[in-house]
Design an enzyme around this catalytic site. Structure first.
Site, short mmCIF file in Angstrom:
data_model
loop_
_atom_site.label_atom_id
_atom_site.label_comp_id
_atom_site.label_asym_id
_atom_site.label_seq_id
_atom_site.Cartn_x
_atom_site.Cartn_y
_atom_site.Cartn_z
N ASP A 1 0.95 -1.12 -0.15
CA ASP A 1 -0.35 -0.05 -0.38
C ASP A 1 0.97 1.04 0.03
OD1 ASP A 1 -1.87 -1.95 0.43
OD2 ASP A 1 -3.23 -0.92 2.86
N ASP B 1 -14.93 -3.78 -1.54
CA ASP B 1 -14.31 -3.14 0.16
C ASP B 1 -16.18 -2.88 0.87
OD1 ASP B 1 -11.85 -3.10 -0.89
OD2 ASP B 1 -12.20 -1.00 -1.78
#
Length: 241
Positions: free
Chosen positions: A8, A129
């Site tokens: 990330d 998500d």
């Protein structure tokens, strides 16, 4: 089952968030390319990259770093975060990214997903998500009333081949993943399902593999040493034989 170590990116650094909270961020490296090379040296063949800055900004902020990762490794790289225009999809694919993940754009303009899948096929994936059973968008900062499971079925019916499903409430906490939701998601046979969020034990990966899950993303657990990437990869390879 394919193990996807995760990188990330925020402000050019390798970070991990807890439950998608930008205020709960830990920095693990200021050299993402080096981290990718380390993953490859440990046996990884695939890599999951998220441009966190891009997810909030709505465009690919860390594209130059991601291109460097592709140039310097032989990894199958999939990328998400801030990809909301075809021009950006084209740039990533031309740079050697193998799969581009549409997240917020998939929810706010599903016709865009359908068009991109028709044009680029399996190079397009959708990131779902979920929080409290519904899809969250814009870097997990905004909730919707879209049922996450139903949205996955819509993706499958529209020709999407791969979905990355993240349970936000589990992500980054090292308290285990949501095996129950993946048992349900496995029933959508048309999808290659990639599990993400909270995976922190080997037995969870065994369970996911036994379900028939296509891939699993492991992030914080390998950065903290809770799980050993090399062992995970060897374990899944042995199980496939």
């Amino acid at each position: 089952m394919i193990i996807f170590p995760a990188i990330d990116l925020k402000e050019g650094k390798v970070v991990r968030l807890t439950q998608g909270d930008y205020d709960q961020m830990e920095v693990y490296s200021d050299n993402p390319v080096e981290i990718a090379e380390q993953f490859e040296a440990q046996g990884a063949t695939h890599l999951h990259v998220v441009d966190l800055d891009g997810a909030k900004a709505g465009y690919a902020v860390n594209e130059p770093i991601i291109s460097e990762i592709v140039k310097n490794t032989k990894l199958f790289v999939e990328v998400g975060g801030g990809i909301r225009r075809e021009e950006q999809i084209g740039k990533y694919l031309s740079a050697g990214v193998r799969r581009v993940i549409l997240g917020s754009a998939a929810v706010t303009d599903f016709s865009f997903v359908e068009e991109m899948v028709e044009r680029y096929g399996g190079s397009i994936a959708v990131g779902v998500d979920a929080k409290d059973g519904c899809v969250a968008i814009h870097g997990w900062q905004e909730g919707t009333k879209v049922d996450a499971f139903d949205f996955c079925k819509t993706c499958a019916a529209s020709g999407v081949s791969t979905v990355i499903f993240t349970d936000i409430e589990k992500d980054g906490k090292l308290e285990g993943t949501n095996l129950e939701i993946y048992r349900k998601l496995c029933k959508i046979r048309e999808l290659n399902m990639i599990a993400s969020g909270g995976i922190s034990r080997k037995d969870e990966l065994v369970s996911l593999q036994e379900m028939g899950i296509y891939g699993a993303i492991v992030g914080k657990a390998i950065y903290t040493g809770t799980l050993d990437l090399r062992e995970l990869i060897k374990g899944t390879e042995t199980a496939r034989k």
